[in-house]
Write an enzyme that holds these catalytic residues in place. Sequence first.
Site, PDB file in Angstrom:
ATOM      1  N   CYS A   1     -25.808 -13.400  20.873  1.00  0.00           N
ATOM      2  CA  CYS A   1     -24.828 -13.521  21.952  1.00  0.00           C
ATOM      3  C   CYS A   1     -24.975 -12.351  22.937  1.00  0.00           C
ATOM      4  O   CYS A   1     -25.902 -12.335  23.727  1.00  0.00           O
ATOM      5  CB  CYS A   1     -23.417 -13.623  21.367  1.00  0.00           C
ATOM      6  SG  CYS A   1     -22.176 -14.228  22.541  1.00  0.00           S
TER       7      CYS A   1
ATOM      8  N   HIS B   1     -23.681 -17.593  16.706  1.00  0.00           N
ATOM      9  CA  HIS B   1     -23.491 -16.430  15.832  1.00  0.00           C
ATOM     10  C   HIS B   1     -23.840 -16.740  14.376  1.00  0.00           C
ATOM     11  O   HIS B   1     -22.969 -17.156  13.601  1.00  0.00           O
ATOM     12  CB  HIS B   1     -22.033 -15.972  15.902  1.00  0.00           C
ATOM     13  CG  HIS B   1     -21.666 -15.275  17.166  1.00  0.00           C
ATOM     14  ND1 HIS B   1     -21.535 -13.905  17.259  1.00  0.00           N
ATOM     15  CD2 HIS B   1     -21.394 -15.760  18.396  1.00  0.00           C
ATOM     16  CE1 HIS B   1     -21.202 -13.575  18.496  1.00  0.00           C
ATOM     17  NE2 HIS B   1     -21.107 -14.685  19.205  1.00  0.00           N
TER      18      HIS B   1
ATOM     19  N   GLU C   1     -24.223 -14.744  11.963  1.00  0.00           N
ATOM     20  CA  GLU C   1     -23.505 -13.862  11.033  1.00  0.00           C
ATOM     21  C   GLU C   1     -22.151 -14.418  10.621  1.00  0.00           C
ATOM     22  O   GLU C   1     -21.526 -13.937   9.666  1.00  0.00           O
ATOM     23  CB  GLU C   1     -23.339 -12.457  11.640  1.00  0.00           C
ATOM     24  CG  GLU C   1     -22.262 -12.302  12.688  1.00  0.00           C
ATOM     25  CD  GLU C   1     -22.663 -12.784  14.079  1.00  0.00           C
ATOM     26  OE1 GLU C   1     -21.967 -12.433  15.045  1.00  0.00           O
ATOM     27  OE2 GLU C   1     -23.673 -13.509  14.198  1.00  0.00           O
TER      28      GLU C   1
END
Length: 231
Positions: free
Chosen positions: A85, A194, A196
Amino acid sequence: MRIGVITFPGSLDDRDAQRAIRIAGGTPVPLWHGDHDLQGVDAIVLPGGFSYGDYLRCGAIAAVSPIMTEVIAGANAGLPVLGICNGFQMLTETHLLPGGLIRNEAGHFVCRDQTLRVENASTTWTNGFTEGDEIVIPLKNGEGGYIADAETVARLEGEGRVVFRYLGANPNGSVNDIAGVSNERGNVVGLMPHPEHAVEPGFGPDTSAAMRSGVDGLTLFRSALESVLAV
């Protein structure tokens, strides 16, 4: 394996990236934007957030932070670098990746679980996938529209450097539904979604098996671990 996660003023997902690395089996190493020391890490993650409040352009100020001198040199020498991002925006601002990111086509912030197709499974960060895999990764951005001139887009497509592509509705107006790209060498990858946030059962996207059970993002971090350990 030690993976550095750089914190910039305004970073939001640095701790999430550290946790993802730990779950994947690596050792996260917190790094500070104002230093000139990568502490001998084996790879780097540039996390999501709003570095410097997204003033000037998203990622533009962070791209000239002191530690980015070392990141650029390392990336050019083969150090694996993942930009997520805001980190993807930094990679385009440093020209480690081509193109740029602009305001979402609809003009508003988008936050949702996003289906992606893996287009390139040969990069340092995607070799654990198979080309054509469809994965679900959370997406949250206001300026995630990927753009590049026609020649650059043709080169990325022709060289297989489009790494991820949006499936279903394009969330931000990115050209050719591009969600992530790599450099020529394949050690530097940037994407807007994302990964994560999709590494731990109970906290990821919904799947057909159970709510919040999606862990597709974990493969990116494990891919990097296995790539470096194999060298």
